[in-house]
Design a protein around this motif. Structure first.
Motif, PDB file in Angstrom:
ATOM      1  N   SER A  74       0.840  -1.097   0.151  1.00 48.80           N
ATOM      2  CA  SER A  74       0.218   0.452  -0.362  1.00 48.80           C
ATOM      3  C   SER A  74       0.955   1.454   0.271  1.00 48.80           C
ATOM      4  CB  SER A  74      -0.909  -0.086   1.129  1.00 48.80           C
ATOM      5  OG  SER A  74      -1.863  -1.242   1.068  1.00 48.80           O
ATOM      6  N   LEU A  75       2.159   1.302   1.201  1.00 46.40           N
ATOM      7  CA  LEU A  75       2.800   2.554   0.979  1.00 46.40           C
ATOM      8  C   LEU A  75       3.386   2.802  -0.478  1.00 46.40           C
ATOM      9  CD1 LEU A  75       4.316   4.404   1.902  1.00 46.40           C
ATOM     10  CD2 LEU A  75       6.150   2.551   3.111  1.00 46.40           C
ATOM     11  N   ALA A  76       4.290   1.111  -0.918  1.00 45.17           N
ATOM     12  CA  ALA A  76       4.206   1.312  -2.502  1.00 45.17           C
ATOM     13  C   ALA A  76       4.238   2.351  -3.280  1.00 45.17           C
ATOM     14  CB  ALA A  76       4.475   0.542  -2.351  1.00 45.17           C
ATOM     15  N   THR A  77       2.209   1.876  -3.043  1.00 49.54           N
ATOM     16  CA  THR A  77       1.610   1.829  -4.599  1.00 49.54           C
ATOM     17  C   THR A  77       1.101   3.536  -4.184  1.00 49.54           C
ATOM     18  OG1 THR A  77       0.610  -0.056  -4.615  1.00 49.54           O
ATOM     19  CG2 THR A  77      -0.880   2.089  -5.084  1.00 49.54           C
ATOM     20  N   SER A  78       0.613   4.363  -2.984  1.00 49.05           N
ATOM     21  CA  SER A  78       0.570   5.994  -2.488  1.00 49.05           C
ATOM     22  C   SER A  78       2.118   6.492  -2.693  1.00 49.05           C
ATOM     23  CB  SER A  78       0.430   5.550  -0.776  1.00 49.05           C
ATOM     24  OG  SER A  78       0.644   7.245  -0.582  1.00 49.05           O
ATOM     25  N   LEU A  79       3.178   5.982  -2.789  1.00 50.19           N
ATOM     26  CA  LEU A  79       4.677   6.036  -3.283  1.00 50.19           C
ATOM     27  C   LEU A  79       4.612   6.780  -4.832  1.00 50.19           C
ATOM     28  CD1 LEU A  79       7.017   5.273  -0.533  1.00 50.19           C
ATOM     29  CD2 LEU A  79       5.641   7.738  -0.311  1.00 50.19           C
ATOM     30  N   GLY A  80       3.919   5.217  -5.445  1.00 47.25           N
ATOM     31  CA  GLY A  80       3.924   6.095  -6.714  1.00 47.25           C
ATOM     32  C   GLY A  80       4.219   4.717  -7.987  1.00 47.25           C
ATOM     33  N   PHE A  81       4.612   3.643  -6.970  1.00 49.42           N
ATOM     34  CA  PHE A  81       5.173   2.869  -7.731  1.00 49.42           C
ATOM     35  C   PHE A  81       4.058   1.670  -8.342  1.00 49.42           C
ATOM     36  CE2 PHE A  81       8.556   3.795  -4.612  1.00 49.42           C
ATOM     37  CZ  PHE A  81       9.894   4.079  -5.516  1.00 49.42           C
ATOM     38  N   THR A 124      -2.469   8.146   4.564  1.00 52.23           N
ATOM     39  CA  THR A 124      -3.387   7.516   3.124  1.00 52.23           C
ATOM     40  C   THR A 124      -2.897   6.508   3.295  1.00 52.23           C
ATOM     41  OG1 THR A 124      -1.943   9.724   1.595  1.00 52.23           O
ATOM     42  CG2 THR A 124      -3.427   8.111   0.501  1.00 52.23           C
ATOM     43  N   ILE A 125      -2.686   5.877   3.741  1.00 55.70           N
ATOM     44  CA  ILE A 125      -2.242   4.220   3.338  1.00 55.70           C
ATOM     45  C   ILE A 125      -2.457   3.923   5.052  1.00 55.70           C
ATOM     46  CG2 ILE A 125      -1.092   3.896   2.491  1.00 55.70           C
ATOM     47  CD1 ILE A 125       0.970   2.207   3.763  1.00 55.70           C
ATOM     48  N   GLY A 126      -2.994   4.777   5.917  1.00 51.79           N
ATOM     49  CA  GLY A 126      -3.874   4.653   7.408  1.00 51.79           C
ATOM     50  C   GLY A 126      -2.711   4.536   8.661  1.00 51.79           C
ATOM     51  N   HIS A 127      -1.674   4.861   8.372  1.00 54.06           N
ATOM     52  CA  HIS A 127      -0.795   4.795   9.778  1.00 54.06           C
ATOM     53  C   HIS A 127      -0.715   6.358  10.124  1.00 54.06           C
ATOM     54  CE1 HIS A 127       0.386   0.836   9.507  1.00 54.06           C
ATOM     55  NE2 HIS A 127       0.507   0.437   8.286  1.00 54.06           N
ATOM     56  N   GLN A 128      -1.012   6.953  10.305  1.00 54.22           N
ATOM     57  CA  GLN A 128      -1.131   8.265  11.022  1.00 54.22           C
ATOM     58  C   GLN A 128      -0.221   8.300  11.946  1.00 54.22           C
ATOM     59  OE1 GLN A 128      -4.254   7.254   9.716  1.00 54.22           O
ATOM     60  NE2 GLN A 128      -5.368   8.546   8.590  1.00 54.22           N
ATOM     61  N   ASP A 129       0.120   7.344  13.120  1.00 50.56           N
ATOM     62  CA  ASP A 129       0.351   7.393  14.285  1.00 50.56           C
ATOM     63  C   ASP A 129       1.621   7.407  13.961  1.00 50.56           C
ATOM     64  OD1 ASP A 129      -0.204   5.106  12.863  1.00 50.56           O
ATOM     65  OD2 ASP A 129       0.054   3.700  14.501  1.00 50.56           O
ATOM     66  N   VAL A 130       1.764   6.566  12.710  1.00 58.82           N
ATOM     67  CA  VAL A 130       3.446   6.470  12.453  1.00 58.82           C
ATOM     68  C   VAL A 130       4.560   7.526  11.842  1.00 58.82           C
ATOM     69  CG1 VAL A 130       5.880   4.993  10.885  1.00 58.82           C
ATOM     70  CG2 VAL A 130       3.087   3.508  11.611  1.00 58.82           C
ATOM     71  N   ALA A 131       2.973   7.804  10.670  1.00 63.61           N
ATOM     72  CA  ALA A 131       3.608   9.592  10.418  1.00 63.61           C
ATOM     73  C   ALA A 131       4.024   9.819  11.335  1.00 63.61           C
ATOM     74  CB  ALA A 131       2.828   9.991   9.064  1.00 63.61           C
ATOM     75  N   GLN A 132       3.353  10.585  12.370  1.00 58.21           N
ATOM     76  CA  GLN A 132       3.516  11.623  13.690  1.00 58.21           C
ATOM     77  C   GLN A 132       4.991  11.296  14.310  1.00 58.21           C
ATOM     78  OE1 GLN A 132       0.106  11.111  16.546  1.00 58.21           O
ATOM     79  NE2 GLN A 132      -1.108  12.762  14.335  1.00 58.21           N
ATOM     80  N   ARG A 133       5.498  10.031  14.350  1.00 55.48           N
ATOM     81  CA  ARG A 133       6.196   9.777  15.026  1.00 55.48           C
ATOM     82  C   ARG A 133       6.916  10.035  14.339  1.00 55.48           C
ATOM     83  NH1 ARG A 133       6.183   3.366  17.025  1.00 55.48           N
ATOM     84  NH2 ARG A 133       8.181   4.058  18.136  1.00 55.48           N
TER      85      ARG A 133
END
Length: 88
Positions: A24-31, A70-79
């Protein structure tokens, strides 16, 4: 991203979990599917993804945090964003 934070991210995304995984992260980053297939060939798809992404134009901590949110990991993004504030 510090090596410690990268390891946390690798563990989280390779173990799946709520909110998406490394694919999901790869897709969100445009891969696309071909690149995602390439990431699977190594021992750690997430490390391969992050390493490849880090060499692309626009590879910033803010972009990574946005993709994680975007993929639902706001907690990780904030950290990650908080860790950068402490370092800089």
């Amino acid at each position: 991203v510090s090596p410690q934070r990268q390891e946390e991210l690798v563990e989280l995304l390779e173990n799946g979990g709520p909110g998406g995984d490394w694919r999901s992260l790869a897709t969100s980053l445009g891969f696309g599917p071909d690149a995602i297939g390439t990431f699977c060939r190594g021992q750690s798809p997430t490390r391969n993804l992050l390493s490849t992404w880090a060499t692309t134009e626009g590879a910033t901590l803010a972009t990574l945090c946005q993709a994680l949110a975007t993929i639902g990991h706001q907690d990780v993004a904030q950290r990650l964003a908080g860790a950068e504030d402490v370092i800089s």
